[in-house]
Scaffold this active site. Structure first.
Site, mmCIF file in Angstrom:
data_model
loop_
_atom_site.group_PDB
_atom_site.id
_atom_site.type_symbol
_atom_site.label_atom_id
_atom_site.label_comp_id
_atom_site.label_asym_id
_atom_site.label_seq_id
_atom_site.Cartn_x
_atom_site.Cartn_y
_atom_site.Cartn_z
ATOM 1 N N PHE A 277 0.846 -1.130 0.034
ATOM 2 C CA PHE A 277 0.029 0.064 -0.067
ATOM 3 C C PHE A 277 1.062 1.343 0.141
ATOM 4 O O PHE A 277 1.668 1.609 0.878
ATOM 5 C CB PHE A 277 -0.720 0.033 1.343
ATOM 6 C CG PHE A 277 -1.851 0.880 1.473
ATOM 7 C CD1 PHE A 277 -3.133 0.814 0.988
ATOM 8 C CD2 PHE A 277 -1.450 2.194 2.154
ATOM 9 C CE1 PHE A 277 -4.068 1.852 1.091
ATOM 10 C CE2 PHE A 277 -2.380 3.153 2.430
ATOM 11 C CZ PHE A 277 -3.839 3.034 1.843
ATOM 12 N N PRO B 205 8.374 10.615 0.644
ATOM 13 C CA PRO B 205 9.719 11.212 1.455
ATOM 14 C C PRO B 205 9.122 12.378 2.066
ATOM 15 O O PRO B 205 9.739 12.449 3.232
ATOM 16 C CB PRO B 205 10.529 11.226 0.418
ATOM 17 C CG PRO B 205 10.386 10.350 -0.820
ATOM 18 C CD PRO B 205 9.089 10.251 -0.719
ATOM 19 N N ALA C 148 -6.810 -0.319 9.202
ATOM 20 C CA ALA C 148 -5.472 -0.818 9.598
ATOM 21 C C ALA C 148 -5.145 -0.820 11.272
ATOM 22 O O ALA C 148 -4.646 -1.186 11.938
ATOM 23 C CB ALA C 148 -4.432 -0.378 8.738
ATOM 24 N N GLU D 187 0.751 4.926 10.354
ATOM 25 C CA GLU D 187 -0.527 4.837 10.469
ATOM 26 C C GLU D 187 -1.141 5.929 11.427
ATOM 27 O O GLU D 187 -1.970 6.082 12.127
ATOM 28 C CB GLU D 187 -1.255 3.564 11.159
ATOM 29 C CG GLU D 187 -0.829 2.318 10.540
ATOM 30 C CD GLU D 187 -1.472 1.760 9.247
ATOM 31 O OE1 GLU D 187 -2.692 2.445 9.034
ATOM 32 O OE2 GLU D 187 -0.930 0.868 8.545
ATOM 33 N N PHE E 42 -4.052 21.335 13.016
ATOM 34 C CA PHE E 42 -3.127 20.606 12.029
ATOM 35 C C PHE E 42 -2.200 21.737 11.460
ATOM 36 O O PHE E 42 -1.048 21.268 10.962
ATOM 37 C CB PHE E 42 -3.807 19.563 11.303
ATOM 38 C CG PHE E 42 -4.756 18.630 11.938
ATOM 39 C CD1 PHE E 42 -4.178 17.366 12.000
ATOM 40 C CD2 PHE E 42 -6.200 18.848 11.964
ATOM 41 C CE1 PHE E 42 -4.829 16.447 12.732
ATOM 42 C CE2 PHE E 42 -6.982 18.127 12.337
ATOM 43 C CZ PHE E 42 -6.266 16.714 12.946
HETATM 44 P P1 FAD Z 1 6.248 13.256 9.721
HETATM 45 O O1 FAD Z 1 4.998 13.298 9.044
HETATM 46 O O2 FAD Z 1 7.656 14.134 8.956
HETATM 47 O O3 FAD Z 1 6.515 13.488 11.153
HETATM 48 C C1 FAD Z 1 7.598 14.092 11.964
HETATM 49 C C2 FAD Z 1 6.927 14.654 13.513
HETATM 50 O O4 FAD Z 1 6.170 15.817 13.135
HETATM 51 C C3 FAD Z 1 6.225 13.581 14.242
HETATM 52 O O5 FAD Z 1 6.442 13.705 15.437
HETATM 53 C C4 FAD Z 1 4.889 14.117 13.752
HETATM 54 O O6 FAD Z 1 3.809 13.415 14.813
HETATM 55 C C5 FAD Z 1 5.063 15.632 13.822
HETATM 56 N N1 FAD Z 1 3.900 16.423 13.082
HETATM 57 C C6 FAD Z 1 3.398 15.870 11.819
HETATM 58 N N2 FAD Z 1 2.283 16.685 11.496
HETATM 59 C C7 FAD Z 1 2.009 17.585 12.636
HETATM 60 C C8 FAD Z 1 1.466 18.638 13.113
HETATM 61 N N3 FAD Z 1 0.413 19.185 11.877
HETATM 62 N N4 FAD Z 1 1.549 19.514 14.121
HETATM 63 C C9 FAD Z 1 2.225 18.915 14.898
HETATM 64 N N5 FAD Z 1 3.089 17.904 14.733
HETATM 65 C C10 FAD Z 1 2.978 17.154 13.625
HETATM 66 N N6 FAD Z 1 3.464 4.272 4.695
HETATM 67 C C11 FAD Z 1 2.975 3.524 3.760
HETATM 68 O O7 FAD Z 1 1.878 4.535 2.892
HETATM 69 N N7 FAD Z 1 2.473 2.185 3.775
HETATM 70 C C12 FAD Z 1 2.970 1.342 4.239
HETATM 71 O O8 FAD Z 1 3.174 0.353 4.261
HETATM 72 C C13 FAD Z 1 3.991 1.929 5.449
HETATM 73 N N8 FAD Z 1 4.681 1.240 6.298
HETATM 74 C C14 FAD Z 1 5.583 1.833 7.196
HETATM 75 C C15 FAD Z 1 6.610 1.044 7.744
HETATM 76 C C16 FAD Z 1 7.420 1.446 8.847
HETATM 77 C C17 FAD Z 1 8.338 0.443 9.494
HETATM 78 C C18 FAD Z 1 7.229 2.749 9.120
HETATM 79 C C19 FAD Z 1 8.394 3.599 9.989
HETATM 80 C C20 FAD Z 1 6.617 3.559 8.291
HETATM 81 C C21 FAD Z 1 5.689 3.002 7.355
HETATM 82 N N9 FAD Z 1 4.727 3.986 6.546
HETATM 83 C C22 FAD Z 1 4.072 3.490 5.632
HETATM 84 C C23 FAD Z 1 4.846 5.453 6.622
HETATM 85 C C24 FAD Z 1 4.258 6.081 7.960
HETATM 86 O O9 FAD Z 1 3.063 6.070 7.788
HETATM 87 C C25 FAD Z 1 4.724 7.422 7.990
HETATM 88 O O10 FAD Z 1 6.139 7.357 8.629
HETATM 89 C C26 FAD Z 1 3.934 8.286 9.175
HETATM 90 O O11 FAD Z 1 2.773 8.862 8.286
HETATM 91 C C27 FAD Z 1 4.763 9.564 9.626
HETATM 92 O O12 FAD Z 1 5.474 10.242 8.616
HETATM 93 P P2 FAD Z 1 6.616 10.542 8.503
HETATM 94 O O13 FAD Z 1 7.529 9.592 8.839
HETATM 95 O O14 FAD Z 1 6.934 11.394 7.251
HETATM 96 O O15 FAD Z 1 7.032 11.623 9.846
#
Ligand code: FAD
Length: 398
Positions: A140, A145, A256, A377, A397
């Site tokens: 999915f 990035p 999920a 998630e 947000f």
């Molecule tokens: P960011 O969005 O950059 O967040 C960084 C920090 O900023 C966090 O602390 C967050 O809470 C904070 N933040 C974000 N928005 C706000 C706001 N509005 N106000 C204040 N703070 C905020 N994705 C898929 O699509 N498919 C998959 O199968 C999938 N598998 C995964 C498996 C693993 C092992 C991991 C680690 C991730 C996976 N993901 C997958 C991605 C996952 O859903 C994302 O990592 C997650 O949505 C967070 O996004 P980011 O890592 O870019 O962090």
């Protein structure tokens, strides 16, 4: 003196009377999954975690054989079990390892759910039966990035070219990406039907590649990949016809997340059970570590956090089975379960001392895994914002 004599201990589940809240078919699911994992998975977990690899195809067919893939979906080879039964299966899977539960969640609740909910009849007939059996593996692709918590900003583009769609972009952190046969890819398009749309992309399509991300210290018993879409051409029939806008992928995430509520608490249960056995066995100044008050206050607080989480999970499961569960209630459960489970894993680690940092015991493996589960998630902070909006009426947000 009698107060220091050991009595038969109760598990946290027994203390809360959790088993008595389950129906017969739910107990059968729990036992079936527990036995399968004890035989085929648990003995090999240390090795998979150390090597950062798991035999996804072997596991998916074994899980398909017992009806774990898409188990709460109806028809097309899916077992059509209750949501609560599915949650309990996730609980057992994650008591083994969060990576094993992730495999089942991504297949059933993300990839298969997307097809089941938004696919055409032909798409359902083609993909769901082999996905339910584990013969075909799905992934999915939503996160990019630079767009994780804010997927609406995604840069992946779909462009019409004659009767086809052409996809360009990069997805990141995609579970099972490198081993999948089909990827559910979410992309923006300005062509009709415009907006965020879902596409079913066979991974053998020219221009599709999925390099594995190897530098993980968490969820090592799970494959995580980048998806690169470089002029990937798919026919019109690859479009999921019923998904329009960001609500499509978000509704898959809600599915999920529901499994994660039960799952994260499974990891917490395994930490607690391991730790209770350890402190009863560990001698400290001629007495078991279990007989010290500091140990017991830690265990009592952890058992409370676990048990309350399970009661919430079961409540949410019953609401889902009654068709009454709302997305913000799933946020309640996901936030609580992942935060408490991670706290329990870290606290259990302290009770195991130096042994707690090894792979010989599952506690630090669970703690490391739960760092990912807290983030994917919807991060804990995003779920706090969802709940904050519900409580105040204000969206914070941006
Ligand atoms: P960011 O969005 O950059 O967040 C960084 C920090 O900023 C966090 O602390 C967050 O809470 C904070 N933040 C974000 N928005 C706000 C706001 N509005 N106000 C204040 N703070 C905020 N994705 C898929 O699509 N498919 C998959 O199968 C999938 N598998 C995964 C498996 C693993 C092992 C991991 C680690 C991730 C996976 N993901 C997958 C991605 C996952 O859903 C994302 O990592 C997650 O949505 C967070 O996004 P980011 O890592 O870019 O962090």
């Amino acid at each position: 003196m009698t107060s220091t004599l050991a009595r038969d201990p109760q598990t946290p589940d027994r203390l809360f009377g959790l088993t008595g809240l389950l129906a017969d078919d739910e107990l059968i699911v729990r036992e079936t999954v527990r036995n399968l994992l004890a035989r085929d998975v648990r003995p090999r977990l240390q090795q998979w975690y150390a090597s950062g690899d798991i035999p996804v195809r072997e596991l998916s067919t074994a899980f398909g054989d017992v009806g774990l893939l898409g188990m709460h979906l109806d028809g097309y080879g899916c077992p059509g079990m209750s949501a609560t039964a599915y949650g309990l299966a996730c609980h057992e899977l994650e008591a083994a390892d969060s990576g094993i539960r992730s495999l089942v969640s991504v297949q059933g609740s993300l990839a298969m759910f997307a097809i089941h909910r938004f696919g055409s009849e032909e798409q359902k007939q083609q993909w769901l039966p082999p996905m339910a059996s584990g013969e075909v593996i799905g992934c999915f692709g939503l996160t990019e990035p630079d767009y994780g918590s804010n997927p609406g900003g995604m840069l992946t583009r779909a462009t019409r070219d004659g009767a086809d769609w052409v996809l360009d972009g990069t997805k990141m952190w995609i579970t099972n990406g490198s081993v999948a046969d089909v990827a559910v890819v979410w992309a923006q398009t300005t062509d009709a039907p415009s907006g965020i749309r879902g596409f079913l992309v066979p991974t053998s399509t020219p221009g599709f590649s999925a390099p594995k991300i190897s530098s993980k210290l968490s969820l090592r018993a799970s494959i995580t990949s980048e998806l690169v879409l470089d002029g990937v051409r798919v026919p019109e029939t690859a479009l999921l016809p019923e998904a329009a806008g960001l609500s499509g992928p978000l509704s898959c995430l809600t599915e999920a997340r529901f499994g994660i509520i039960f799952g994260a608490l499974g990891a917490a249960r395994d930490c607690l059970e391991t730790t209770i056995a350890y402190v009863r066995d560990r001698d400290m100044n001629g007495r078991p570590l279990a007989a010290y008050q500091i140990t017991q206050t830690k265990l009592a607080d952890m058992a409370l956090a676990y048990g309350k989480g399970m009661l919430l999970a079961l409540h949410l499961g019953r609401l889902k089975d009654a068709g009454a569960l709302r997305p913000e209630q799933v946020s309640l459960g996901k936030l609580d379960a992942t935060r408490e489970a991670l706290g329990i894993a870290r606290q259990c680690r302290t009770l195991l001392g130096a042994n707690g940092i090894t792979l010989e015991y599952p506690v630090m493996r669970h703690a490391n895994n739960l760092e990912s589960v807290l983030t994917y998630e919807g991060t804990a902070e995003v779920h706090q914002l969802i709940l904050g909006q519900q409580l105040t009426g204000y969206a914070a947000f941006r």
